[in-house]
Scaffold this active site. Structure first.
Site, PDB file in Angstrom:
ATOM      1  N   TYR A  69      -3.298 -48.877 -83.787  1.00  9.94           N
ATOM      2  CA  TYR A  69      -1.896 -48.925 -84.221  1.00  9.94           C
ATOM      3  C   TYR A  69      -1.365 -47.545 -84.598  1.00  9.94           C
ATOM      4  O   TYR A  69      -0.182 -47.254 -84.395  1.00  9.94           O
ATOM      5  CB  TYR A  69      -1.719 -49.935 -85.358  1.00  9.94           C
ATOM      6  CG  TYR A  69      -1.612 -51.351 -84.824  1.00  9.94           C
ATOM      7  CD1 TYR A  69      -0.417 -51.804 -84.282  1.00  9.94           C
ATOM      8  CD2 TYR A  69      -2.711 -52.198 -84.809  1.00  9.94           C
ATOM      9  CE1 TYR A  69      -0.318 -53.082 -83.753  1.00  9.94           C
ATOM     10  CE2 TYR A  69      -2.623 -53.477 -84.288  1.00  9.94           C
ATOM     11  CZ  TYR A  69      -1.419 -53.914 -83.749  1.00  9.94           C
ATOM     12  OH  TYR A  69      -1.321 -55.164 -83.218  1.00  9.94           O
ATOM     13  N   ARG A  72      -0.310 -46.029 -81.401  1.00  8.49           N
ATOM     14  CA  ARG A  72       1.000 -46.549 -80.974  1.00  8.49           C
ATOM     15  C   ARG A  72       2.120 -45.956 -81.828  1.00  8.49           C
ATOM     16  O   ARG A  72       3.185 -45.623 -81.331  1.00  8.49           O
ATOM     17  CB  ARG A  72       1.027 -48.080 -81.107  1.00  8.49           C
ATOM     18  CG  ARG A  72       0.097 -48.757 -80.126  1.00  8.49           C
ATOM     19  CD  ARG A  72       0.136 -50.252 -80.295  1.00  8.49           C
ATOM     20  NE  ARG A  72       1.464 -50.791 -80.002  1.00  8.49           N
ATOM     21  CZ  ARG A  72       1.829 -52.047 -80.233  1.00  8.49           C
ATOM     22  NH1 ARG A  72       0.973 -52.881 -80.771  1.00  8.49           N
ATOM     23  NH2 ARG A  72       3.032 -52.464 -79.936  1.00  8.49           N
ATOM     24  N   VAL A 105       8.150 -53.548 -82.429  1.00  5.85           N
ATOM     25  CA  VAL A 105       7.718 -53.036 -83.733  1.00  5.85           C
ATOM     26  C   VAL A 105       8.046 -51.554 -83.854  1.00  5.85           C
ATOM     27  O   VAL A 105       7.618 -50.906 -84.814  1.00  5.85           O
ATOM     28  CB  VAL A 105       6.208 -53.315 -83.960  1.00  5.85           C
ATOM     29  CG1 VAL A 105       5.967 -54.823 -84.082  1.00  5.85           C
ATOM     30  CG2 VAL A 105       5.343 -52.735 -82.843  1.00  5.85           C
ATOM     31  N   ASP A 106       8.800 -51.017 -82.885  1.00  9.33           N
ATOM     32  CA  ASP A 106       9.231 -49.617 -82.997  1.00  9.33           C
ATOM     33  C   ASP A 106      10.542 -49.548 -83.771  1.00  9.33           C
ATOM     34  O   ASP A 106      11.092 -50.573 -84.197  1.00  9.33           O
ATOM     35  CB  ASP A 106       9.350 -48.973 -81.592  1.00  9.33           C
ATOM     36  CG  ASP A 106      10.409 -49.643 -80.713  1.00  9.33           C
ATOM     37  OD1 ASP A 106      11.543 -49.863 -81.191  1.00  9.33           O
ATOM     38  OD2 ASP A 106      10.112 -49.933 -79.523  1.00  9.33           O
ATOM     39  N   HIS A 121       8.692 -59.413 -85.294  1.00 12.35           N
ATOM     40  CA  HIS A 121       7.245 -59.177 -85.262  1.00 12.35           C
ATOM     41  C   HIS A 121       6.825 -58.015 -86.155  1.00 12.35           C
ATOM     42  O   HIS A 121       5.783 -57.412 -85.932  1.00 12.35           O
ATOM     43  CB  HIS A 121       6.774 -58.967 -83.819  1.00 12.35           C
ATOM     44  CG  HIS A 121       6.850 -60.217 -82.986  1.00 12.35           C
ATOM     45  ND1 HIS A 121       6.809 -60.220 -81.611  1.00 12.35           N
ATOM     46  CD2 HIS A 121       6.965 -61.523 -83.357  1.00 12.35           C
ATOM     47  CE1 HIS A 121       6.898 -61.467 -81.173  1.00 12.35           C
ATOM     48  NE2 HIS A 121       7.003 -62.268 -82.203  1.00 12.35           N
ATOM     49  N   GLY A 195      14.580 -57.389 -71.526  1.00  8.89           N
ATOM     50  CA  GLY A 195      13.227 -56.817 -71.496  1.00  8.89           C
ATOM     51  C   GLY A 195      12.178 -57.616 -72.217  1.00  8.89           C
ATOM     52  O   GLY A 195      11.282 -57.033 -72.824  1.00  8.89           O
ATOM     53  N   ASN A 221      16.589 -57.966 -66.889  1.00  9.23           N
ATOM     54  CA  ASN A 221      15.153 -57.790 -66.653  1.00  9.23           C
ATOM     55  C   ASN A 221      14.982 -57.513 -65.159  1.00  9.23           C
ATOM     56  O   ASN A 221      15.583 -58.216 -64.340  1.00  9.23           O
ATOM     57  CB  ASN A 221      14.389 -59.068 -67.060  1.00  9.23           C
ATOM     58  CG  ASN A 221      12.905 -58.826 -67.245  1.00  9.23           C
ATOM     59  OD1 ASN A 221      12.250 -58.230 -66.408  1.00  9.23           O
ATOM     60  ND2 ASN A 221      12.374 -59.316 -68.364  1.00  9.23           N
ATOM     61  N   ALA A 239      16.920 -52.016 -68.624  1.00 11.31           N
ATOM     62  CA  ALA A 239      17.807 -51.951 -69.789  1.00 11.31           C
ATOM     63  C   ALA A 239      18.677 -50.694 -69.741  1.00 11.31           C
ATOM     64  O   ALA A 239      19.884 -50.745 -70.015  1.00 11.31           O
ATOM     65  CB  ALA A 239      16.967 -51.966 -71.068  1.00 11.31           C
TER      66      ALA A 239
HETATM   67  P1  OAD Z   1       6.149 -58.163 -72.480  1.00 10.03           P
HETATM   68  O1  OAD Z   1       5.318 -56.957 -72.208  1.00 10.03           O
HETATM   69  O2  OAD Z   1       5.488 -59.492 -72.489  1.00 10.03           O
HETATM   70  O3  OAD Z   1       7.320 -58.237 -71.417  1.00 10.03           O
HETATM   71  C1  OAD Z   1       8.070 -57.119 -71.091  1.00 10.03           C
HETATM   72  C2  OAD Z   1       9.193 -57.553 -70.173  1.00 10.03           C
HETATM   73  O4  OAD Z   1      10.032 -56.435 -69.972  1.00 10.03           O
HETATM   74  C3  OAD Z   1       8.762 -58.043 -68.806  1.00 10.03           C
HETATM   75  O5  OAD Z   1       9.461 -59.241 -68.488  1.00 10.03           O
HETATM   76  C4  OAD Z   1       9.214 -56.921 -67.843  1.00 10.03           C
HETATM   77  O6  OAD Z   1       9.619 -57.417 -66.564  1.00 10.03           O
HETATM   78  C5  OAD Z   1      10.395 -56.353 -68.602  1.00 10.03           C
HETATM   79  N1  OAD Z   1      10.670 -54.945 -68.346  1.00 10.03           N
HETATM   80  C6  OAD Z   1       9.820 -53.943 -68.010  1.00 10.03           C
HETATM   81  N2  OAD Z   1      10.468 -52.772 -67.941  1.00 10.03           N
HETATM   82  C7  OAD Z   1      11.765 -53.032 -68.254  1.00 10.03           C
HETATM   83  C8  OAD Z   1      12.946 -52.227 -68.369  1.00 10.03           C
HETATM   84  N3  OAD Z   1      12.898 -50.914 -68.179  1.00 10.03           N
HETATM   85  N4  OAD Z   1      14.109 -52.836 -68.721  1.00 10.03           N
HETATM   86  C9  OAD Z   1      14.157 -54.180 -68.923  1.00 10.03           C
HETATM   87  N5  OAD Z   1      13.073 -54.978 -68.828  1.00 10.03           N
HETATM   88  C10 OAD Z   1      11.907 -54.421 -68.501  1.00 10.03           C
HETATM   89  O7  OAD Z   1       6.892 -57.889 -73.876  1.00 10.03           O
HETATM   90  P2  OAD Z   1       7.551 -58.909 -74.894  1.00 10.03           P
HETATM   91  O8  OAD Z   1       8.270 -59.996 -74.182  1.00 10.03           O
HETATM   92  O9  OAD Z   1       8.293 -58.084 -75.868  1.00 10.03           O
HETATM   93  O10 OAD Z   1       3.996 -59.720 -80.021  1.00 10.03           O
HETATM   94  O11 OAD Z   1       6.278 -59.500 -75.603  1.00 10.03           O
HETATM   95  C11 OAD Z   1       6.499 -60.394 -76.647  1.00 10.03           C
HETATM   96  C12 OAD Z   1       5.457 -60.219 -77.694  1.00 10.03           C
HETATM   97  O12 OAD Z   1       4.151 -60.311 -77.120  1.00 10.03           O
HETATM   98  C13 OAD Z   1       5.437 -58.844 -78.350  1.00 10.03           C
HETATM   99  O13 OAD Z   1       6.380 -58.706 -79.382  1.00 10.03           O
HETATM  100  C14 OAD Z   1       4.058 -58.805 -78.919  1.00 10.03           C
HETATM  101  C15 OAD Z   1       3.286 -59.325 -77.728  1.00 10.03           C
HETATM  102  O14 OAD Z   1       2.121 -59.915 -77.961  1.00 10.03           O
HETATM  103  C16 OAD Z   1       3.192 -59.467 -81.049  1.00 10.03           C
HETATM  104  O15 OAD Z   1       2.541 -58.443 -81.129  1.00 10.03           O
HETATM  105  C17 OAD Z   1       3.174 -60.551 -82.079  1.00 10.03           C
END
Ligand code: OAD
Length: 251
Positions: A69, A72, A105-106, A121, A195, A221, A239
């Site tokens: 962490y 990150r 978390v940023d 989160h 995203g 997305n 985005a």
């Molecule tokens: P993910 O990594 O699961 O998904 C990222 C999404 O962003 C995907 O659908 C990509 O297609 C999309 N993507 C990639 N680049 C992009 C861009 N430049 N612009 C727009 N979209 C883009 O991330 P989260 O959905 O945030 O939780 O994941 C949800 C949670 O899972 C996180 O908060 C974390 C993780 O486990 C915890 O840590 C509790």
């Protein structure tokens, strides 16, 4: 890359009383913060999430998890908000009363000027101890290079280990943040989901709550997600490409 945003969406945004922007890791991807589940760049392709993002992992190997962490956190400190974050902050100016709900978390929404993003989160910048009182901890900035181990500091009040202020798998979301997010999603006219892969619950319920409450849900997305079918509009782009175009059409 030029993204065509339907002209009617600008008018929809402009006419809204409240817009919710619901964001996931893809929002910060163009700032150089890796997403969780994308091929090649996903954080978890190099490390085992189940080994690192759980309370059990921290108890079993605190130095590995804390180092991870801290790595990150150092990357995020070096990152800058991208045009997507800036356009999101502008939506709040254009439609006062709008709310940002993030799974990230940023702190890039804050640094882009968003007023009070709801962090479902937790945050890399709110470490606390694992003692009963969960004292907030003041932690010096370190840079462990490429994911090295670092022993977590001890709480200056109770001596317990300090842990990252993020929500781990199997943990409850912060109740105040979740309640505020549900309230915002239930009372918005438009929800932009940006995203996120939409696979982690309960956060992934937020767009559905908005849709069931009568809001127009718009997804940004580059890839399809399980949220596609509840969205009125799916804008396939990043985005940093789509959000500035969307806000330009609403000005
Ligand atoms: P993910 O990594 O699961 O998904 C990222 C999404 O962003 C995907 O659908 C990509 O297609 C999309 N993507 C990639 N680049 C992009 C861009 N430049 N612009 C727009 N979209 C883009 O991330 P989260 O959905 O945030 O939780 O994941 C949800 C949670 O899972 C996180 O908060 C974390 C993780 O486990 C915890 O840590 C509790």
């Amino acid at each position: 890359m030029q993204i065509d945003v339907p002209a009617t969406l600008g008018a929809t945004l402009r006419g809204a009383r409240r817009v919710v922007v619901f964001t996931g890791a893809g929002m910060s991807a163009e700032s150089g913060v890796p997403t969780f589940r994308d091929d090649l760049t996903g954080l978890w392709s190099r490390f085992d999430a189940e080994r690192l993002a759980t309370p059990e992992a921290f108890h079993a190997d605190p130095d590995l998890v804390w180092g991870w962490y801290e790595w990150r956190r150092a990357r995020v400190r070096r990152a800058e908000p991208n045009p997507g974050h800036l356009a999101t902050a502008e939506i709040e100016t254009l439609v006062p009363g709008s709310v940002v709900i993030t799974q990230n978390v940023d702190d890039l929404h804050e640094r882009a000027g968003s007023r009070a993003p709801i962090h479902l989160h937790g945050s890399l910048f709110a470490p606390r101890c694992i003692g009963e009182d969960a004292h907030p901890a003041d932690v010096p900035d370190t840079d462990p290079g490429d994911g090295g181990r670092i022993p977590p500091p001890r709480c200056t009040h109770c001596g317990a280990l300090v842990r990252p202020g993020v929500v781990w798998f199997g943990e409850q979301l912060p109740i105040a943040a979740l309640n505020a997010a549900v309230e915002a999603a239930s009372s918005c006219d438009v929800l932009l989901t940006v995203g996120t892969s939409g696979v982690v619950y309960p956060a992934a319920e937020i767009p559905r709550i908005a849709m069931l409450s009568g809001a127009m849900v718009i997804q940004v997305n580059p890839e399809p997600t399980p949220l596609d079918r509840i969205c009125a509009v799916n804008l396939r782009g990043t985005a940093a490409q789509v959000l500035p175009a969307l806000i330009a059409s609403a000005r």
